[in-house]
Design a protein around this motif. Structure first.
Motif, mmCIF file in Angstrom:
data_model
loop_
_atom_site.group_PDB
_atom_site.id
_atom_site.type_symbol
_atom_site.label_atom_id
_atom_site.label_comp_id
_atom_site.label_asym_id
_atom_site.label_seq_id
_atom_site.Cartn_x
_atom_site.Cartn_y
_atom_site.Cartn_z
ATOM 1 N N GLU A 151 0.831 -1.219 0.000
ATOM 2 C CA GLU A 151 0.000 0.000 0.000
ATOM 3 C C GLU A 151 0.867 1.271 0.000
ATOM 4 O O GLU A 151 0.438 2.313 -0.482
ATOM 5 N N ALA A 152 2.092 1.160 0.517
ATOM 6 C CA ALA A 152 3.008 2.314 0.448
ATOM 7 C C ALA A 152 3.372 2.546 -1.020
ATOM 8 O O ALA A 152 3.394 3.687 -1.501
ATOM 9 N N MET A 153 3.641 1.446 -1.749
ATOM 10 C CA MET A 153 3.936 1.576 -3.183
ATOM 11 C C MET A 153 2.719 2.137 -3.924
ATOM 12 O O MET A 153 2.844 2.964 -4.830
ATOM 13 N N ASP A 154 1.524 1.697 -3.526
ATOM 14 C CA ASP A 154 0.303 2.207 -4.169
ATOM 15 C C ASP A 154 0.190 3.724 -3.984
ATOM 16 O O ASP A 154 -0.219 4.444 -4.904
ATOM 17 N N ALA A 155 0.549 4.198 -2.790
ATOM 18 C CA ALA A 155 0.458 5.642 -2.542
ATOM 19 C C ALA A 155 1.418 6.387 -3.464
ATOM 20 O O ALA A 155 1.053 7.403 -4.065
ATOM 21 N N VAL A 156 2.632 5.845 -3.619
ATOM 22 C CA VAL A 156 3.611 6.490 -4.505
ATOM 23 C C VAL A 156 3.067 6.489 -5.932
ATOM 24 O O VAL A 156 3.105 7.508 -6.634
ATOM 25 N N GLY A 157 2.534 5.351 -6.355
ATOM 26 C CA GLY A 157 2.030 5.242 -7.728
ATOM 27 C C GLY A 157 0.877 6.185 -7.993
ATOM 28 O O GLY A 157 0.844 6.896 -9.000
ATOM 29 N N PHE A 158 -0.073 6.213 -7.080
ATOM 30 C CA PHE A 158 -1.243 7.079 -7.260
ATOM 31 C C PHE A 158 -0.813 8.546 -7.329
ATOM 32 O O PHE A 158 -1.211 9.290 -8.225
ATOM 33 N N LEU A 159 0.049 8.947 -6.390
ATOM 34 C CA LEU A 159 0.433 10.369 -6.353
ATOM 35 C C LEU A 159 1.311 10.752 -7.540
ATOM 36 O O LEU A 159 1.137 11.830 -8.115
ATOM 37 N N LEU A 160 2.240 9.870 -7.909
ATOM 38 C CA LEU A 160 3.195 10.265 -8.946
ATOM 39 C C LEU A 160 2.759 9.925 -10.366
ATOM 40 O O LEU A 160 3.211 10.562 -11.313
ATOM 41 N N GLU A 161 1.891 8.930 -10.511
ATOM 42 C CA GLU A 161 1.481 8.575 -11.882
ATOM 43 C C GLU A 161 0.105 9.136 -12.217
ATOM 44 O O GLU A 161 -0.183 9.403 -13.369
ATOM 45 N N THR A 205 -9.786 1.513 -15.491
ATOM 46 C CA THR A 205 -8.583 0.678 -15.432
ATOM 47 C C THR A 205 -8.523 0.076 -14.030
ATOM 48 O O THR A 205 -8.158 0.768 -13.076
ATOM 49 N N PRO A 206 -8.902 -1.202 -13.896
ATOM 50 C CA PRO A 206 -8.976 -1.789 -12.553
ATOM 51 C C PRO A 206 -7.688 -1.585 -11.742
ATOM 52 O O PRO A 206 -7.743 -1.338 -10.546
ATOM 53 N N GLU A 207 -6.523 -1.642 -12.406
ATOM 54 C CA GLU A 207 -5.271 -1.494 -11.668
ATOM 55 C C GLU A 207 -5.140 -0.079 -11.071
ATOM 56 O O GLU A 207 -4.668 0.098 -9.945
ATOM 57 N N ARG A 208 -5.605 0.928 -11.807
ATOM 58 C CA ARG A 208 -5.541 2.303 -11.276
ATOM 59 C C ARG A 208 -6.495 2.447 -10.083
ATOM 60 O O ARG A 208 -6.188 3.095 -9.094
ATOM 61 N N SER A 209 -7.661 1.848 -10.230
ATOM 62 C CA SER A 209 -8.662 1.905 -9.172
ATOM 63 C C SER A 209 -8.149 1.223 -7.905
ATOM 64 O O SER A 209 -8.259 1.741 -6.798
ATOM 65 N N ARG A 210 -7.562 0.046 -8.112
ATOM 66 C CA ARG A 210 -7.022 -0.719 -6.975
ATOM 67 C C ARG A 210 -5.900 0.068 -6.302
ATOM 68 O O ARG A 210 -5.831 0.193 -5.081
ATOM 69 N N ARG A 211 -5.036 0.647 -7.137
ATOM 70 C CA ARG A 211 -3.898 1.411 -6.611
ATOM 71 C C ARG A 211 -4.379 2.621 -5.801
ATOM 72 O O ARG A 211 -3.832 2.944 -4.747
ATOM 73 N N PHE A 212 -5.434 3.265 -6.281
ATOM 74 C CA PHE A 212 -6.006 4.401 -5.548
ATOM 75 C C PHE A 212 -6.462 3.951 -4.153
ATOM 76 O O PHE A 212 -6.152 4.585 -3.145
ATOM 77 N N GLY A 213 -7.184 2.808 -4.124
ATOM 78 C CA GLY A 213 -7.702 2.297 -2.848
ATOM 79 C C GLY A 213 -6.556 1.995 -1.877
ATOM 80 O O GLY A 213 -6.582 2.391 -0.717
ATOM 81 N N GLY A 214 -5.530 1.306 -2.381
ATOM 82 C CA GLY A 214 -4.388 0.948 -1.526
ATOM 83 C C GLY A 214 -3.678 2.204 -1.040
ATOM 84 O O GLY A 214 -3.319 2.317 0.137
ATOM 85 N N GLY A 215 -3.479 3.155 -1.961
ATOM 86 C CA GLY A 215 -2.787 4.400 -1.605
ATOM 87 C C GLY A 215 -3.559 5.175 -0.555
ATOM 88 O O GLY A 215 -2.978 5.712 0.398
ATOM 89 N N MET A 216 -4.885 5.216 -0.695
ATOM 90 C CA MET A 216 -5.705 5.933 0.291
ATOM 91 C C MET A 216 -5.590 5.266 1.661
ATOM 92 O O MET A 216 -5.498 5.944 2.678
ATOM 93 N N ARG A 217 -5.607 3.929 1.652
ATOM 94 C CA ARG A 217 -5.492 3.236 2.947
ATOM 95 C C ARG A 217 -4.151 3.573 3.600
ATOM 96 O O ARG A 217 -4.078 3.820 4.797
ATOM 97 N N PHE A 218 -3.106 3.621 2.796
ATOM 98 C CA PHE A 218 -1.787 3.940 3.359
ATOM 99 C C PHE A 218 -1.784 5.362 3.942
ATOM 100 O O PHE A 218 -1.310 5.596 5.049
ATOM 101 N N MET A 219 -2.340 6.300 3.179
ATOM 102 C CA MET A 219 -2.240 7.705 3.591
ATOM 103 C C MET A 219 -3.156 8.048 4.764
ATOM 104 O O MET A 219 -2.964 9.059 5.421
ATOM 105 N N THR A 220 -4.162 7.206 4.993
ATOM 106 C CA THR A 220 -5.070 7.521 6.105
ATOM 107 C C THR A 220 -4.796 6.651 7.338
ATOM 108 O O THR A 220 -5.580 6.640 8.265
#
Ligand code: SAM
Length: 419
Positions: A151-161, A205-220
């Protein structure tokens, strides 16, 4: 304003307290390889935040205007190197313990060794990886987090990509759609060449959606968003009676309602959201809460069907919408409200005046993200007061306050029948 020495003395005092605390727990002092300052008790957490605020102030003063301006201007390079690390999943090639040569990472990743070295060394400036010896890479606490916590990687991906590239198109969007409050006329729309709003576009894009969810969980995660501040920061006990009713609008999977139900005895809660989300939320609801937490599909752009609730509650909803949309959402509550019904909002509150402390920056970050992806904003207390006043004279703004230790604030208005 304090002198360099005065700021440094404050830093020294806080640094000593934190070192003494870790020593008292039998821990080593914190290093870039191993952090020992996480999960601090409240007092020491305040001390840590104050240390970050004052070291930032000292650094900014020491830089001087030219140095500070240049540091700010080159920040995009920090994001570029981190994006490289994310994009090629470099953390996975580095062993959790020990080190690996650039040549071996190049072989495993099929990337050019010289290129790899440049980007990894640029990321090291921000303590992502370090070099134990020439030609070798090892983990720091940050890069290890990226290896071990998806989920830390997801946060990086969501914010930077997803977000950072969209932020470069915000001014283009302002010029194309001047003064727009539409959620599909943003920098994100231009960057993604789409007429669909943010969530709809991600959902393609399911992968973008999933990454958003993981990133949000990490950031909150963590104390910043601790739901305990909401539970303890409002007088829910006053509503904890057989006919006490809270409607959790746009309540997602019901995280807030579950916590409220657990901390009360009789309070009834209805979680409203779009049909798919409601269904998922229902399936996740523990058996023992089923009597008091109900799920209901409801689009908040239509009239509120639950009449006479004590509280119509919104967490992290209205900051996604411009004033014209918030007006529609709040107007839709009016036919359902009884005299004394309240609207309670739980969101970041922006200070009326600029606040330069690092610890106050999250609200500003979210405000810029709102401008990038939604044409929305984080609001000040007077923004909220003006918004309620403009929606309907029956709304009386009560105020906005931040529960102790919380970074998120409570904003409240009451409905009063006109004489
Ligand atoms: C940022 S999430 C917040 C969720 C929840 N309030 C929380 O704090 O965990 C926004 C929520 O609004 C919901 N939502 C978006 N548009 C909606 C609409 N028109 N009607 C009801 N819910 C909506 C989304 O499905 C999502 O669950």
């Amino acid at each position: 304003m304090a002198s360099l020495t005065e700021i440094a003395e404050g830093i020294l005092a806080n640094a000593k307290r934190l070192d003494e605390y870790t020593a008292s727990k039998g821990l080593r002092y914190s290093t870039f390889e191993k952090d020992t300052l996480s999960n601090l008790p409240d007092d020491f957490e305040d001390c840590r935040k104050s240390l970050v605020d004052s070291t930032q102030e000292l650094k900014q003063l020491a830089h001087g205007p030219v140095g500070l301006l240049l540091e700010t201007l080159f920040l995009f390079n920090d994001l570029l190197s981190l994006r490289f690390i994310y994009h090629y999943n470099i953390p996975q090639y580095v062993p959790a313990d020990g080190s690996i040569s650039y040549a071996d990472i190049a072989r495993a990743s099929k990337l050019d060794e010289a290129l790899l070295r440049r980007f990894i060394q640029a990321a090291m400036v921000n303590r992502v990886f370090s070099e134990p010896q020439i030609n070798y890479v090892q983990h720091t606490a940050i890069s290890r987090l990226l290896k071990e916590d998806p989920e830390a990687m997801d946060a990086v991906g969501f914010l930077l990509e997803d977000l950072a590239p969209a932020s470069t198109k915000v001014l283009e969007a302002f010029e194309k759609w001047p003064g727009s409050g539409e959620p599909n006329e943003t920098g994100f729309n231009i960057e993604n060449d789409t007429g669909d709003p943010f969530y709809l576009e991600l959902a393609k894009t399911p992968e973008r959606s999933r990454r958003f969810g993981g990133g949000m969980r990490f950031m909150t995660r963590g104390s910043l968003y601790d739901i305990g501040h909401l539970i303890n920061g409002y007088d829910w006990a006053a509503l904890d009676k057989a006919d006490g009713l809270v409607v959790d609008i746009g309540g997602g999977h019901g995280g807030v309602s579950r916590a409220l139900a657990t901390s009360t005895v009789k309070l009834q809660l209805i979680v409203q959201d779009l049909p798919g989300t409601v269904k998922e939320g229902e399936s996740l609801l523990p058996e023992n809460l089923k009597g008091r937490v109900k799920f209901m599909p409801h689009d908040f752009f239509t009239e509120q069907p639950v009449k006479g609730a004590d509280v119509y509650f919104f967490r992290f909803i209205l900051h996604n919408w411009s004033d014209s949309y918030c007006t529609k959402i709040l107007k839709n509550l009016l036919p359902a409200m009884k005299d004394g019904s309240k609207v309670v909002i739980y969101e970041f509150l922006i200070s009326e005046m600029a606040n330069t402390a690092w610890s106050q920056k999250q609200g500003r970050n979210l405000d810029m993200i709102g401008a990038t992806g939604w044409n929305s904003l984080e609001r000040t207390a007077s923004d909220w007061e003006n918004l309620f006043a403009s929606v309907d004279p029956r709304y009386r703004f009560i105020g906005a306050r931040t529960p102790e230790k919380s970074s998120v604030s409570l904003i409240e208005a009451v409905y009063r029948q006109l004489d």
